[in-house]
Design a protein around this motif. Structure first.
Motif, PDB file in Angstrom:
ATOM      1  N   UNK A  86      34.194  41.311  49.243  1.00 35.76           N
ATOM      2  CA  UNK A  86      35.276  42.396  49.148  1.00 35.76           C
ATOM      3  C   UNK A  86      35.511  43.385  48.783  1.00 35.76           C
ATOM      4  N   UNK A  87      35.023  42.891  46.820  1.00 35.66           N
ATOM      5  CA  UNK A  87      35.070  43.694  45.699  1.00 35.66           C
ATOM      6  C   UNK A  87      34.131  45.109  45.430  1.00 35.66           C
ATOM      7  N   UNK A  88      32.863  44.535  46.211  1.00 26.28           N
ATOM      8  CA  UNK A  88      31.786  45.695  46.855  1.00 26.28           C
ATOM      9  C   UNK A  88      32.537  46.534  47.592  1.00 26.28           C
ATOM     10  N   UNK A  89      32.914  46.503  48.153  1.00 29.56           N
ATOM     11  CA  UNK A  89      33.587  47.372  49.357  1.00 29.56           C
ATOM     12  C   UNK A  89      34.903  48.137  48.793  1.00 29.56           C
ATOM     13  N   UNK A  90      35.159  47.698  48.513  1.00 27.27           N
ATOM     14  CA  UNK A  90      36.252  48.335  47.010  1.00 27.27           C
ATOM     15  C   UNK A  90      35.950  49.489  46.655  1.00 27.27           C
ATOM     16  N   UNK A  91      34.441  48.819  45.774  1.00 30.19           N
ATOM     17  CA  UNK A  91      33.655  49.857  44.728  1.00 30.19           C
ATOM     18  C   UNK A  91      33.146  51.087  45.724  1.00 30.19           C
ATOM     19  N   UNK A  92      32.510  50.484  47.062  1.00 31.65           N
ATOM     20  CA  UNK A  92      31.875  51.429  47.912  1.00 31.65           C
ATOM     21  C   UNK A  92      32.716  52.573  47.801  1.00 31.65           C
ATOM     22  N   UNK A  93      33.768  51.854  49.107  1.00 27.13           N
ATOM     23  CA  UNK A  93      34.991  53.392  49.348  1.00 27.13           C
ATOM     24  C   UNK A  93      35.412  54.089  47.775  1.00 27.13           C
ATOM     25  N   UNK A  94      35.941  53.657  46.836  1.00 25.03           N
ATOM     26  CA  UNK A  94      35.613  55.131  45.749  1.00 25.03           C
ATOM     27  C   UNK A  94      35.086  55.841  45.752  1.00 25.03           C
ATOM     28  N   UNK A  95      33.577  54.977  45.971  1.00 19.34           N
ATOM     29  CA  UNK A  95      32.557  56.105  45.791  1.00 19.34           C
ATOM     30  C   UNK A  95      32.193  57.143  46.369  1.00 19.34           C
ATOM     31  N   UNK A  96      32.584  56.904  48.189  1.00 17.25           N
ATOM     32  CA  UNK A  96      32.063  57.716  48.786  1.00 17.25           C
ATOM     33  C   UNK A  96      33.498  58.767  48.458  1.00 17.25           C
ATOM     34  N   UNK A 180      47.173  43.491  32.224  1.00 19.53           N
ATOM     35  CA  UNK A 180      47.623  42.321  33.381  1.00 19.53           C
ATOM     36  C   UNK A 180      46.328  42.824  34.100  1.00 19.53           C
ATOM     37  N   UNK A 181      46.096  43.351  35.031  1.00 20.92           N
ATOM     38  CA  UNK A 181      44.798  43.911  35.675  1.00 20.92           C
ATOM     39  C   UNK A 181      43.325  43.803  35.121  1.00 20.92           C
ATOM     40  N   UNK A 182      42.661  43.664  33.466  1.00 17.28           N
ATOM     41  CA  UNK A 182      42.316  43.314  32.956  1.00 17.28           C
ATOM     42  C   UNK A 182      42.177  41.717  33.392  1.00 17.28           C
ATOM     43  N   UNK A 183      42.765  41.168  33.066  1.00 19.27           N
ATOM     44  CA  UNK A 183      43.262  39.712  33.087  1.00 19.27           C
ATOM     45  C   UNK A 183      42.779  39.544  34.535  1.00 19.27           C
ATOM     46  N   UNK A 184      43.273  40.613  34.887  1.00 20.97           N
ATOM     47  CA  UNK A 184      42.539  39.645  37.332  1.00 20.97           C
ATOM     48  C   UNK A 184      41.055  40.156  37.406  1.00 20.97           C
ATOM     49  N   UNK A 185      40.992  40.913  36.534  1.00 21.07           N
ATOM     50  CA  UNK A 185      39.342  41.404  36.466  1.00 21.07           C
ATOM     51  C   UNK A 185      38.306  40.652  35.611  1.00 21.07           C
ATOM     52  N   UNK A 186      38.621  39.993  35.210  1.00 16.85           N
ATOM     53  CA  UNK A 186      38.652  38.791  33.841  1.00 16.85           C
ATOM     54  C   UNK A 186      38.249  37.443  34.771  1.00 16.85           C
ATOM     55  N   UNK A 187      39.354  36.747  34.979  1.00 16.86           N
ATOM     56  CA  UNK A 187      40.212  36.295  37.000  1.00 16.86           C
ATOM     57  C   UNK A 187      38.809  36.063  37.331  1.00 16.86           C
ATOM     58  N   UNK A 188      38.584  37.016  37.991  1.00 18.07           N
ATOM     59  CA  UNK A 188      37.460  37.438  39.356  1.00 18.07           C
ATOM     60  C   UNK A 188      36.159  36.905  38.922  1.00 18.07           C
ATOM     61  N   UNK A 189      35.942  37.396  37.573  1.00 24.95           N
ATOM     62  CA  UNK A 189      34.462  37.785  36.914  1.00 24.95           C
ATOM     63  C   UNK A 189      34.075  36.274  36.708  1.00 24.95           C
ATOM     64  N   UNK A 228      41.113  51.802  43.095  1.00 28.63           N
ATOM     65  CA  UNK A 228      40.609  50.851  42.777  1.00 28.63           C
ATOM     66  C   UNK A 228      41.413  49.576  42.716  1.00 28.63           C
ATOM     67  N   UNK A 229      43.242  50.124  43.122  1.00 31.13           N
ATOM     68  CA  UNK A 229      44.249  48.789  43.303  1.00 31.13           C
ATOM     69  C   UNK A 229      44.010  48.896  43.926  1.00 31.13           C
ATOM     70  N   UNK A 230      43.392  48.206  44.742  1.00 35.00           N
ATOM     71  CA  UNK A 230      42.850  47.523  45.767  1.00 35.00           C
ATOM     72  C   UNK A 230      42.489  46.445  45.975  1.00 35.00           C
ATOM     73  N   UNK A 231      41.802  46.163  44.725  1.00 28.44           N
ATOM     74  CA  UNK A 231      40.730  45.360  44.264  1.00 28.44           C
ATOM     75  C   UNK A 231      42.439  44.215  43.523  1.00 28.44           C
ATOM     76  N   UNK A 232      43.079  44.231  43.280  1.00 33.36           N
ATOM     77  CA  UNK A 232      43.952  43.920  42.288  1.00 33.36           C
ATOM     78  C   UNK A 232      44.126  42.751  43.570  1.00 33.36           C
ATOM     79  N   UNK A 233      45.080  42.661  44.696  1.00 29.99           N
ATOM     80  CA  UNK A 233      44.706  40.848  45.636  1.00 29.99           C
ATOM     81  C   UNK A 233      43.537  40.721  45.635  1.00 29.99           C
ATOM     82  N   UNK A 235      41.285  40.620  44.217  1.00 27.45           N
ATOM     83  CA  UNK A 235      40.714  39.957  42.649  1.00 27.45           C
ATOM     84  C   UNK A 235      41.328  38.284  42.596  1.00 27.45           C
ATOM     85  N   UNK A 236      42.818  38.226  42.980  1.00 25.50           N
ATOM     86  CA  UNK A 236      43.550  37.189  43.218  1.00 25.50           C
ATOM     87  C   UNK A 236      43.128  36.154  44.382  1.00 25.50           C
ATOM     88  N   UNK A 237      43.181  36.687  45.614  1.00 28.12           N
ATOM     89  CA  UNK A 237      42.550  35.826  46.298  1.00 28.12           C
ATOM     90  C   UNK A 237      41.077  35.042  46.562  1.00 28.12           C
TER      91      UNK A 237
END
Length: 261
Positions: A86-96, A180-189, A228-233, A235-237
């Motif tokens: 899921x997160x890779x899909x967001x990253x790939x879209x950002x890179x495109x 908040x965003x970096x906490x959610x990043x860590x919450x996933x990682x 990049x904001x798509x990765x927030x939900x 990360x939560x899910x």
């Protein structure tokens, strides 16, 4: 190492404090003496040196108090990489979006040089932050056998690191949102680190994520930031599912799918 569980957690807290303090000083120096603000590609002209210092700090703490294997440089559990889709899909879209903008941009030699420096510096960011927070901090607190607590401490410590961005010119409200965003990043990682049993996928993802966000400013690709904001939900899910699964694994409800070491 013959360090006790308590001493390792204290050492990890000390290491994270020093890491954060050096980053804070770097932000302050960059803004006050160089007139460069956080978030601009130009900050890489100063910050590459700061990142070398904090990575040296990491090397010292790993060699002196831990080991490279202990902090995540060990065999990868490849089957667990599916959690990254899921997160890779967001990253790939950002890179495109970024590569499309780059293809139509006309960069001069100085801008190409800055782009290369962004790549070098953001790699050091990914290497340094993952080694510290998903390596040293997480592994130290895992020795307490309180896995959820270890993941929470890792996530909070990683989030608090970004409070120093205020010294680099970030507005207080902007900094709080970033916490908040970096906490959610860590919450996933944090749980991904446990599932993967290896830190390299996190380092590479972190590097590519930071690079494309900073480099997008050079080619006027503002949609990269919006994507990049798509990765927030995400990360939560995904993060919540992983926390529940790891909690159940620790209590023998389901069979563990990865080694926690």
């Amino acid at each position: 190492m013959n360090s006790t569980s308590l001493s390792k957690t204290k050492i990890a807290i000390l290491a994270a404090f020093i890491y954060t303090a050096v980053m804070g000083f770097g932000m302050f120096y960059m803004k006050t003496f160089k007139g460069i603000f956080y978030g601009t590609p130009d900050m890489m002209n100063v910050f590459w040196f700061v990142m070398i210092i904090v990575n040296i700090i990491n090397v010292f703490f790993v060699i002196r108090y831990f080991s490279w294997q202990e902090v995540g440089f060990r065999k990868l559990n490849t089957r667990q990489l599916l959690w990254f889709i899921p997160s890779l899909s967001v990253l790939i879209a950002m890179w495109v979006v970024f590569l499309s903008a780059l293809a139509s941009a006309s960069l001069n030699a100085a801008q190409w040089q800055l782009l290369a420096l962004v790549g070098f510096t953001t790699f050091l960011v990914g290497l340094g932050e993952e080694t510290m927070y998903r390596g040293i901090v997480l592994s130290a607190f895992l020795t307490t056998n309180r896995v959820l607590w270890a993941m929470l401490v890792s996530s909070i410590a990683f989030s608090l690191l970004h409070s120093v961005n205020v010294f680099g010119g970030s507005a207080p409200l902007e900094m709080l949102v970033q916490l908040v965003f970096t906490f959610l990043f860590g919450f996933l990682f944090a749980p991904l680190m446990i599932k993967f049993n290896n830190i390299w996928p996190l380092i590479i993802f972190h590097w590519l994520w930071d690079f494309v966000l900073f480099a997008a400013n050079l080619v006027d690709a503002s949609n990269v930031s919006l994507l990049s904001y798509i990765n927030t939900p995400v990360a939560i899910v995904v993060g919540t599912i992983l926390w529940i699964r790891i909690h159940k694994e620790q209590h023998g409800v389901v069979k563990p799918s990865s080694m926690i070491s």
